[in-house]
Design a protein around this motif. Structure first.
Motif, PDB file in Angstrom:
ATOM      1  N   LYS A  10       0.822  -1.216   0.000  1.00  0.00           N
ATOM      2  CA  LYS A  10       0.000   0.000   0.000  1.00  0.00           C
ATOM      3  C   LYS A  10       0.862   1.275   0.000  1.00  0.00           C
ATOM      4  O   LYS A  10       2.055   1.224   0.320  1.00  0.00           O
ATOM      5  N   GLU A  16      -0.528  10.455   7.007  1.00  0.00           N
ATOM      6  CA  GLU A  16       0.422   9.794   7.905  1.00  0.00           C
ATOM      7  C   GLU A  16       0.769  10.747   9.054  1.00  0.00           C
ATOM      8  O   GLU A  16       0.779  11.968   8.882  1.00  0.00           O
ATOM      9  N   HIS A  17       1.050  10.184  10.176  1.00  0.00           N
ATOM     10  CA  HIS A  17       1.340  10.887  11.450  1.00  0.00           C
ATOM     11  C   HIS A  17       0.108  11.581  12.037  1.00  0.00           C
ATOM     12  O   HIS A  17      -0.218  11.341  13.192  1.00  0.00           O
ATOM     13  N   VAL A  19      -2.840  10.825  11.508  1.00  0.00           N
ATOM     14  CA  VAL A  19      -3.790   9.746  11.809  1.00  0.00           C
ATOM     15  C   VAL A  19      -3.593   9.214  13.239  1.00  0.00           C
ATOM     16  O   VAL A  19      -4.526   8.774  13.898  1.00  0.00           O
ATOM     17  N   GLY A 112       7.820   1.612   4.095  1.00  0.00           N
ATOM     18  CA  GLY A 112       6.518   2.270   4.273  1.00  0.00           C
ATOM     19  C   GLY A 112       5.514   1.828   3.237  1.00  0.00           C
ATOM     20  O   GLY A 112       4.525   2.514   2.989  1.00  0.00           O
ATOM     21  N   SER A 156      -1.824   0.998  12.820  1.00  0.00           N
ATOM     22  CA  SER A 156      -3.170   1.414  12.411  1.00  0.00           C
ATOM     23  C   SER A 156      -3.723   0.284  11.530  1.00  0.00           C
ATOM     24  O   SER A 156      -2.955  -0.520  10.987  1.00  0.00           O
ATOM     25  N   THR A 200       9.120   3.102  11.977  1.00  0.00           N
ATOM     26  CA  THR A 200       7.844   3.760  12.262  1.00  0.00           C
ATOM     27  C   THR A 200       7.679   4.081  13.752  1.00  0.00           C
ATOM     28  O   THR A 200       7.335   5.211  14.112  1.00  0.00           O
ATOM     29  N   GLY A 284       4.150   7.318   4.244  1.00  0.00           N
ATOM     30  CA  GLY A 284       4.506   6.499   5.409  1.00  0.00           C
ATOM     31  C   GLY A 284       5.213   7.343   6.450  1.00  0.00           C
ATOM     32  O   GLY A 284       5.114   8.579   6.453  1.00  0.00           O
ATOM     33  N   ALA A 285       5.946   6.674   7.300  1.00  0.00           N
ATOM     34  CA  ALA A 285       6.491   7.339   8.485  1.00  0.00           C
ATOM     35  C   ALA A 285       7.615   8.324   8.209  1.00  0.00           C
ATOM     36  O   ALA A 285       7.860   9.238   8.989  1.00  0.00           O
TER      37      ALA A 285
HETATM   38  O1  PMV Z   1       5.593   3.789   7.246  1.00  0.00           O
HETATM   39  P1  PMV Z   1       4.298   3.118   7.510  1.00  0.00           P
HETATM   40  O2  PMV Z   1       3.662   2.581   6.284  1.00  0.00           O
HETATM   41  O3  PMV Z   1       4.377   2.154   8.639  1.00  0.00           O
HETATM   42  O4  PMV Z   1       3.277   4.280   7.937  1.00  0.00           O
HETATM   43  C1  PMV Z   1       3.273   4.840   9.184  1.00  0.00           C
HETATM   44  C2  PMV Z   1       2.198   5.855   9.242  1.00  0.00           C
HETATM   45  C3  PMV Z   1       2.001   6.465  10.630  1.00  0.00           C
HETATM   46  O5  PMV Z   1       0.903   7.359  10.511  1.00  0.00           O
HETATM   47  C4  PMV Z   1       3.224   7.252  11.058  1.00  0.00           C
HETATM   48  C5  PMV Z   1       1.699   5.407  11.681  1.00  0.00           C
HETATM   49  C6  PMV Z   1       0.392   4.668  11.498  1.00  0.00           C
HETATM   50  O6  PMV Z   1       0.284   3.578  12.085  1.00  0.00           O
HETATM   51  O7  PMV Z   1      -0.520   5.170  10.831  1.00  0.00           O
END
Ligand code: PMV
Length: 327
Positions: A10, A16-17, A19, A112, A156, A200, A284-285
């Motif tokens: 995905k 991100e963040h 959320v 991510g 999440s 993350t 992502g993070a």
């Molecule tokens: O990098 P990823 O895909 O794990 O995304 C993390 C997104 C955050 O909002 C930082 C954490 C989350 O669990 O939503």
């Protein structure tokens, strides 16, 4: 008997963040998958092999251990271990004859891009099939989310939902509900990813720490991110390419302000825009991991430029979620 299961990775488009603090997010499943093959073993052990990761080892469900020499890359095997354990405990069935498991990845890990959720969903689906048990998608997504929580401590439900169902989703903050977004147009995206993995949990901590030190500054940033996601949902529905791109750029600026950008990510983001992307941002993070560039009509140029800098590949939204079959 051989079972194969696949599940998509995905990308988070927006949210991100923010959320983490109850704000909405938009994310899509991508046409890059994780494939898992399970077949009966020749001994009583559960062997796992991944050619891309150069990982080979075995799992012990009793004492929940991963035995693998390549410690750097073997983290992903924990998701397989916990998934098999969950199926064994939940169904009362046991893998008496051992297993040969092969894991193939079309997505980099720690980037991510949802590799751990995809591995978890595919493993659970394959294991259910192995025991001839039916499982609906709702239960599959729920169990996969539980596995992610067990392995990571926090997660999440976005990644596991997308790996299960495919498509595009809007995560509603009020209810925690995951709403399917039906997008009937092509949203050409290019991923640029660095070899530096994104941590993350650590990045969430860094942002939380900053929020505690500067609440009056960071809280409005999260409010703005919420507005961006709400506007982006409308732009996606109206097929407003320019607005979508612009919203991505604004979102990136705010992510940078949170402190999750890096010089390499920044370089790729501006390179993508210079090469014609309408929008580009961290996905992502951050802190490593990946960027996304939204580049209608400019995919080739953006791809070429990003590849000269780091690693890059094009993606499409995938409507296909987890698929499983017995061969
Ligand atoms: O990098 P990823 O895909 O794990 O995304 C993390 C997104 C955050 O909002 C930082 C954490 C989350 O669990 O939503």
């Amino acid at each position: 008997m051989k079972i194969t299961a696949s599940a998509p990775g995905k990308v988070i488009l927006f949210g991100e963040h923010s959320v983490v603090y109850g704000k909405p997010a938009i994310a899509v499943a991508v046409n890059r998958h994780v494939h898992i093959t399970i077949q009966e073993g020749s001994d009583t052990l559960i062997h796992v092999h991944s050619p891309e990761l150069e990982v080979s080892g075995y799992l012990e469900l009793e004492d929940e251990t991963v035995n693998c020499e390549n410690k750097l890359k073997s983290g992903i095997l924990n998701y397989i271990l916990k998934s098999l354990k969950k199926i064994q405990d939940g169904t009362g069935s046991t893998f008496k004859k051992g297993l040969e498991i092969t894991l193939e990845l079309e997505i980099p890990i720690g980037a991510g891009l949802g590799s751990s959720a995809a591995v978890t969903v595919a493993t659970l689906a394959a294991a259910f099939k192995y025991f001839n048990q039916e499982v609906d998608r709702k239960k599959l997504a729920q169990l996969a989310h539980e596995v992610e929580l067990e392995v990571q401590g926090a997660a999440s439900p976005i990644d596991t939902a997308l790996s299960t169902y495919g498509g595009a989703i809007y995560l509603s903050p009020e209810t925690g509900e995951i709403i399917n977004l039906s997008l009937d147009w092509n949203i050409p995206l290019v991923i640029g990813h660095t070899l530096r993995e994104s941590n993350t949990a650590q990045l969430i901590k860094t942002v939380r720490n900053k929020k505690e030190r500067y609440p009056s500054i960071l809280n409005p940033l999260f409010e703005s991110m919420e507005q961006i996601t709400l506007e982006a949902r409308e732009a996606l529905t109206r097929k407003d390419e320019n607005r979508l791109g612009e919203l991505m750029n604004i979102n990136h600026g705010l992510l940078d302000a949170l402190g999750v950008n890096t010089p390499v990510l920044s370089k790729m983001i501006y390179l993508a825009r210079e090469s014609g992307a309408k929008g580009s941002k961290i996905t992502g993070a951050g802190g490593g991991g990946s960027i996304i560039a939204y580049c209608p009509g400019k995919e080739e140029e953006v791809l070429k430029q990003l590849k000269m800098e780091e690693n890059a590949f094009p993606i499409q939204i995938s409507q296909n979620g987890c698929q499983v079959k017995k061969i």
